[in-house]
Write an enzyme that holds these catalytic residues in place. Sequence first.
Site, PDB file in Angstrom:
ATOM      1  N   CYS A  52      41.512  37.613  47.225  1.00  0.00           N
ATOM      2  CA  CYS A  52      41.915  38.586  48.254  1.00  0.00           C
ATOM      3  C   CYS A  52      41.561  38.036  49.637  1.00  0.00           C
ATOM      4  O   CYS A  52      40.794  37.125  49.779  1.00  0.00           O
ATOM      5  CB  CYS A  52      41.148  39.881  48.042  1.00  0.00           C
ATOM      6  SG  CYS A  52      41.161  40.430  46.351  1.00  0.00           S
ATOM      7  N   ARG A  99      47.449  32.832  50.159  1.00  0.00           N
ATOM      8  CA  ARG A  99      46.485  32.938  49.061  1.00  0.00           C
ATOM      9  C   ARG A  99      47.036  33.797  47.929  1.00  0.00           C
ATOM     10  O   ARG A  99      46.441  33.904  46.869  1.00  0.00           O
ATOM     11  CB  ARG A  99      45.181  33.576  49.556  1.00  0.00           C
ATOM     12  CG  ARG A  99      44.504  32.829  50.684  1.00  0.00           C
ATOM     13  CD  ARG A  99      43.511  33.728  51.383  1.00  0.00           C
ATOM     14  NE  ARG A  99      42.499  34.190  50.466  1.00  0.00           N
ATOM     15  CZ  ARG A  99      41.273  33.678  50.405  1.00  0.00           C
ATOM     16  NH1 ARG A  99      40.967  32.683  51.198  1.00  0.00           N
ATOM     17  NH2 ARG A  99      40.377  34.120  49.569  1.00  0.00           N
ATOM     18  N   TRP A 108      44.355  40.803  45.638  1.00  0.00           N
ATOM     19  CA  TRP A 108      44.842  40.092  44.450  1.00  0.00           C
ATOM     20  C   TRP A 108      44.194  40.825  43.274  1.00  0.00           C
ATOM     21  O   TRP A 108      42.984  40.690  43.049  1.00  0.00           O
ATOM     22  CB  TRP A 108      44.404  38.631  44.510  1.00  0.00           C
ATOM     23  CG  TRP A 108      44.607  37.853  43.260  1.00  0.00           C
ATOM     24  CD1 TRP A 108      43.743  37.743  42.199  1.00  0.00           C
ATOM     25  CD2 TRP A 108      45.735  37.061  42.900  1.00  0.00           C
ATOM     26  NE1 TRP A 108      44.260  36.936  41.223  1.00  0.00           N
ATOM     27  CE2 TRP A 108      45.480  36.501  41.619  1.00  0.00           C
ATOM     28  CE3 TRP A 108      46.926  36.746  43.513  1.00  0.00           C
ATOM     29  CZ2 TRP A 108      46.384  35.656  40.972  1.00  0.00           C
ATOM     30  CZ3 TRP A 108      47.828  35.906  42.859  1.00  0.00           C
ATOM     31  CH2 TRP A 108      47.563  35.382  41.621  1.00  0.00           C
ATOM     32  N   ASN A 137      35.988  41.706  48.595  1.00  0.00           N
ATOM     33  CA  ASN A 137      36.411  40.634  47.672  1.00  0.00           C
ATOM     34  C   ASN A 137      35.313  40.479  46.647  1.00  0.00           C
ATOM     35  O   ASN A 137      34.135  40.600  46.992  1.00  0.00           O
ATOM     36  CB  ASN A 137      36.549  39.286  48.414  1.00  0.00           C
ATOM     37  CG  ASN A 137      37.849  39.183  49.153  1.00  0.00           C
ATOM     38  OD1 ASN A 137      38.664  40.110  49.112  1.00  0.00           O
ATOM     39  ND2 ASN A 137      38.047  38.090  49.847  1.00  0.00           N
ATOM     40  N   GLY A 138      35.690  40.152  45.418  1.00  0.00           N
ATOM     41  CA  GLY A 138      34.667  39.899  44.392  1.00  0.00           C
ATOM     42  C   GLY A 138      34.802  40.910  43.268  1.00  0.00           C
ATOM     43  O   GLY A 138      35.753  41.687  43.208  1.00  0.00           O
ATOM     44  N   GLU A 157      47.615  16.558  28.577  1.00  0.00           N
ATOM     45  CA  GLU A 157      47.561  17.143  29.922  1.00  0.00           C
ATOM     46  C   GLU A 157      47.387  16.062  30.979  1.00  0.00           C
ATOM     47  O   GLU A 157      48.032  16.103  32.035  1.00  0.00           O
ATOM     48  CB  GLU A 157      46.422  18.160  30.005  1.00  0.00           C
ATOM     49  CG  GLU A 157      46.190  18.735  31.387  1.00  0.00           C
ATOM     50  CD  GLU A 157      47.404  19.475  31.959  1.00  0.00           C
ATOM     51  OE1 GLU A 157      48.360  19.761  31.212  1.00  0.00           O
ATOM     52  OE2 GLU A 157      47.398  19.749  33.166  1.00  0.00           O
ATOM     53  N   LYS A 172      49.966  15.548  34.084  1.00  0.00           N
ATOM     54  CA  LYS A 172      49.534  15.540  35.495  1.00  0.00           C
ATOM     55  C   LYS A 172      50.019  14.281  36.198  1.00  0.00           C
ATOM     56  O   LYS A 172      50.553  14.337  37.302  1.00  0.00           O
ATOM     57  CB  LYS A 172      47.998  15.642  35.567  1.00  0.00           C
ATOM     58  CG  LYS A 172      47.480  17.029  35.303  1.00  0.00           C
ATOM     59  CD  LYS A 172      47.631  17.925  36.497  1.00  0.00           C
ATOM     60  CE  LYS A 172      48.326  19.225  36.425  1.00  0.00           C
ATOM     61  NZ  LYS A 172      48.936  19.767  35.323  1.00  0.00           N
ATOM     62  N   GLU A 192      53.888  14.375  36.677  1.00  0.00           N
ATOM     63  CA  GLU A 192      54.519  15.366  37.561  1.00  0.00           C
ATOM     64  C   GLU A 192      54.169  15.161  39.031  1.00  0.00           C
ATOM     65  O   GLU A 192      54.905  15.621  39.896  1.00  0.00           O
ATOM     66  CB  GLU A 192      54.228  16.786  37.105  1.00  0.00           C
ATOM     67  CG  GLU A 192      52.808  17.228  37.109  1.00  0.00           C
ATOM     68  CD  GLU A 192      52.695  18.699  36.682  1.00  0.00           C
ATOM     69  OE1 GLU A 192      53.662  19.459  36.820  1.00  0.00           O
ATOM     70  OE2 GLU A 192      51.631  19.073  36.207  1.00  0.00           O
ATOM     71  N   HIS A 207      51.386   3.999  14.405  1.00  0.00           N
ATOM     72  CA  HIS A 207      52.663   4.350  13.738  1.00  0.00           C
ATOM     73  C   HIS A 207      53.829   4.131  14.675  1.00  0.00           C
ATOM     74  O   HIS A 207      54.722   4.977  14.774  1.00  0.00           O
ATOM     75  CB  HIS A 207      52.599   5.805  13.242  1.00  0.00           C
ATOM     76  CG  HIS A 207      51.491   6.027  12.267  1.00  0.00           C
ATOM     77  ND1 HIS A 207      51.549   5.623  10.953  1.00  0.00           N
ATOM     78  CD2 HIS A 207      50.253   6.533  12.450  1.00  0.00           C
ATOM     79  CE1 HIS A 207      50.410   5.905  10.350  1.00  0.00           C
ATOM     80  NE2 HIS A 207      49.600   6.468  11.225  1.00  0.00           N
ATOM     81  N   LYS A 257      56.839  26.181  40.818  1.00  0.00           N
ATOM     82  CA  LYS A 257      55.538  26.677  40.379  1.00  0.00           C
ATOM     83  C   LYS A 257      55.695  27.569  39.153  1.00  0.00           C
ATOM     84  O   LYS A 257      54.874  27.554  38.259  1.00  0.00           O
ATOM     85  CB  LYS A 257      54.832  27.454  41.503  1.00  0.00           C
ATOM     86  CG  LYS A 257      53.454  27.968  41.129  1.00  0.00           C
ATOM     87  CD  LYS A 257      52.540  26.833  40.721  1.00  0.00           C
ATOM     88  CE  LYS A 257      51.219  27.317  40.165  1.00  0.00           C
ATOM     89  NZ  LYS A 257      50.459  26.223  39.483  1.00  0.00           N
TER      90      LYS A 257
HETATM   91  C1  AGP Z   1      51.758  22.457  35.094  1.00  0.00           C
HETATM   92  O1  AGP Z   1      51.202  21.472  35.950  1.00  0.00           O
HETATM   93  C2  AGP Z   1      53.223  22.606  35.303  1.00  0.00           C
HETATM   94  N1  AGP Z   1      53.484  22.978  36.647  1.00  0.00           N
HETATM   95  C3  AGP Z   1      53.943  23.430  34.263  1.00  0.00           C
HETATM   96  O2  AGP Z   1      53.909  22.683  33.073  1.00  0.00           O
HETATM   97  C4  AGP Z   1      53.374  24.827  33.925  1.00  0.00           C
HETATM   98  O3  AGP Z   1      52.149  24.702  33.267  1.00  0.00           O
HETATM   99  C5  AGP Z   1      54.366  25.523  32.978  1.00  0.00           C
HETATM  100  O4  AGP Z   1      55.581  25.697  33.657  1.00  0.00           O
HETATM  101  C6  AGP Z   1      53.859  26.876  32.464  1.00  0.00           C
HETATM  102  O5  AGP Z   1      53.669  27.742  33.540  1.00  0.00           O
HETATM  103  P1  AGP Z   1      52.895  29.138  33.270  1.00  0.00           P
HETATM  104  O6  AGP Z   1      51.518  28.782  32.846  1.00  0.00           O
HETATM  105  O7  AGP Z   1      52.939  29.855  34.583  1.00  0.00           O
HETATM  106  O8  AGP Z   1      53.630  29.867  32.175  1.00  0.00           O
END
Ligand code: AGP
Length: 606
Positions: free
Chosen positions: A2, A27, A75, A101-102, A482, A486, A489, A505, A601
Amino acid sequence: MCGIIGYVGHRPSVPLLIESLRRLEYRGYDSAGLAFCLNNKLQVIKSEGKLSNLENKLNQSEFFLATSGIGHTRWATHGLPIEKNAHPHLSIDGRFALVHNGIIENYGELKEKLEKKGITFSSETDTEVLVQLIAHYVRKGDSILQAISKSLKEIEGSYAFALIECSQPDKMWVGRHSSPLILGLGQGENFVASDIPAFLPYTKEVIFLENEEIAEITTTSYQVYDLDLTPLNKKVTTIKWDIQAAQKGGFKHFMLKEIFDQPQVIRDCLTGRINKSKKSVILPELENFPIPHKIHIIACGTSFHAGLWGKYLLEELAQIPVEVDIASEFRYRKVPLSPQDLVMVISQSGETADTLAALRLAKEKKLKVLGLCNVVGSSIARESDITLYTQAGPEISVASTKAMLSQMLTLLLLTLFWGNKKQLLTSTFLEKAITVLSNLPEILEEQLPVLKNSAEELAQKYAWARSFFYLGRGLGYPLALEGALKLKEISYIHAEGYAAGEMKHGPIALIDPDFPTFALALEDELLSKVVSNLKEVQARGGKIIALTTPEVKVEATDLWTVPFLEAPFNSFLALPALQLFAYEMAVYLGKDVDQPRNLAKSVTVE
Ligand code: AGP
């Protein structure tokens, strides 16, 4: 989280407060509000949704006579994002308004205590307890500072608050514990905010309040105190940042800020969920929920990797069989589902189309759905039968970092909760787990700068690579997936996450001096297997970065050592290391870290 702004001075406060809140919009928030004094009365204006909705209610010209006030963007963490839960909150006598906030962990018992004294509440929030408590003590004869001191000594949890009183428009009272709060010192005016950008156009002279400090602020003065009301002398800092940098808390990118937010995310995610004295995990949402016989975890991207990580724990420690599916596959496969199965959907945004579709499919088949979400009131949160919020705060960078750590932590808490209910865990194990979790924020806080330096060195050494293998076994396997995601992307370098045992394999045909490997070689029961897999890589001239601990004997081109932590807690060090390596590679290669090409996002389309 928040946003808070407070102002006492000579300017019309309403437009100033709105503009300050607008500088905090990045934010993320779901409701907003203002409070200010006019003719010895408090005006409180609030609205759901965006600031424009709030502005539409501020159309009375007399409002622009006010020269002080407080504002808030919320938030939601407790209570839905609706107007009655928006801040500021008023005391029952209409004398005080407060923004906060908190999370006040013991708000339930305090609320009960006040209700027994005839005080009624108008919201579902924990925040309202604080303003009612302060007003209660003032009515009993305490000064406002004494009432604040007494109240803060009673509450447990985190707070940053600003308070105003209807008959003293040139004053405000503030305090903080664990949630940031900064004073801005002007000429004939003073500010308080949760975040420097809120008042940066007016002053760069600031005071950072520390934990358990309160302050009384007027248009021309301020005094900071400890909770016993002992006056404190505080250093004034001159901010050198511009607005952009200030919004990132001085970090170069939101992604880096969010990686460094992770210690606080652990604290927030654990708040109200671990009982240190009883050494137990508390998940009220699941108290009356049957322990599932089988779980189908469904998610996308990074959230899928968190789910895969959780699978290993739920199966080993809670002995619950778990299937993990990518949502876009699950929704079209003909998966045999039993009504006793639990579907768990994991989503940071709570709006991912494939995950939402999978949730709806499960509900059509009459299965119960548990949502692990970061956004209160999101579609997935609203449509799940039960939602556990991951409390990571708004995640701005497209590359998900702190959200995954909070998802893993929530999955670990779930595992401990169900494992304990099934009497599968010894009290010694639980006690140790709770202790390590409680210490994790400090450990990570200390390690992050070290990890960043190592990541930067390695990135400069490996920036030539056009492809990378990420290898791991057990809990290291989802982390390898993961780490590869990272890197892909944000640096656009091809990377493949693989189960280390699977290399022979086929994929091992790719290994040569130009195809380096990032290996998760942390201490667990599969370490020796990983070490032998790495020998196979080395035998073919493959370069290796091994993320490991000083005690481990492993040959690699570059050893990246982190302090020893037992599994699964060492994952909470490994994940930030993977995030930072990808981050430093992308920065070194000049990529747009926060807005990588082709990415969104939240993927709200199929
Ligand atoms: C993660 O770095 C990516 N931006 C993407 O894989 C993301 O995790 C995926 O689209 C799922 O999003 P969500 O957790 O909001 O469902």
